[in-house]
Design an enzyme around this catalytic site. Sequence first.
Site, PDB file in Angstrom:
ATOM      1  N   TYR A 168       7.230   5.310 -11.734  1.00 18.64           N
ATOM      2  CA  TYR A 168       5.762   5.309 -11.784  1.00 18.64           C
ATOM      3  C   TYR A 168       5.197   4.723 -10.484  1.00 18.64           C
ATOM      4  CZ  TYR A 168       1.003   4.477 -13.526  1.00 18.64           C
ATOM      5  OH  TYR A 168      -0.364   4.467 -13.687  1.00 18.64           O
TER       6      TYR A 168
ATOM      7  N   SER B 195      -2.858   3.624  -8.863  1.00 17.39           N
ATOM      8  CA  SER B 195      -2.750   2.528  -9.832  1.00 17.39           C
ATOM      9  C   SER B 195      -2.279   1.270  -9.125  1.00 17.39           C
ATOM     10  CB  SER B 195      -1.729   2.906 -10.909  1.00 17.39           C
ATOM     11  OG  SER B 195      -1.392   1.785 -11.698  1.00 17.39           O
TER      12      SER B 195
END
Length: 320
Positions: A183, A157
């Site tokens: 994350y 990501s």
Amino acid sequence: MTQFHAKSTTDDVLASVDLTGKRILVTGVSAGLGVETARSLAAHGADVVGAARDLAKAEGATAEVREAAAAGGGSFELIELDLASLASVRAAADKLVADGRTFDVIITNAGVMAAPFGKTVDGFETQFGTNHLGHFTFVNRIASLIKEGGRLVSLASSGHRFSNVDLDDPNFDRGDYDPWIAYGRAKTANILFAVEFDRRHKDRGIRGVALHPGGIHTELGRHLSPGDLEALVERINAAAKESGAETFEFKSIPQGAATSVWAAVVANADAVGGRYCEDCHVADLVEGEGVRAGVRAYALDAETAKALWAKSEEMVGERF
């Protein structure tokens, strides 16, 4: 060769591609990108194996995949895989190895995002444990099944820019947990895993590639309230305005899955091996605040990738 871009869809990317005889594994096929990735590949003749934690949910979510497979000459089957449990990961891998059928591509699509602090069954911080360690163990246990000339496609990501990995404190034992930093660490780990996997396997013609699918409304955002999401988009666009970058736009699910199938079966292996891709092209190295596109140098650092591999082996108690 056709130039694809941010708005290209899976159907655009695979328009002239025949995947008959190709066997492809996709994790996270109970929603969103995983379902669309599996559907588009099966529609073009591939034999797709979908992995999911909740088989009943995946069964319902993948009806369209079975239809596409039937119409396109491909096939589709499901296996159970809970990435937050090493016992489940090992059981799934053992079954595939015992079965012995090989894979042309493995796409590690499953993941969690911005989860509140928690731990996996084995005591790892939820995001690092699920997104990275689960896939690390699973892929390495079935690596012998990847055909020469095959690929590992690791979904990362642009969130990797939130943080490099922290190999001294991967589980936030110091208590400074932040869901977005966690994350970021996990997504950086997904890129570094592809980098080191590529280095270790390219002699067999097997390449590892990481990618950012784009911002998409999927179940990945289940831990965010609508307000959280709006605040995040506002923050991203304020930074974009300052740096002169384009404002953020959500992609559709077929646009989001396009880079996965492009990296898996369309892109030149030598062009993408050991690299990070976005919007159906290899991303540029970037530094600086407010920049969403591109990849941070630390996420492609070969020495960090080796160190992460060693730390991951130590954490899961297995050498690969």
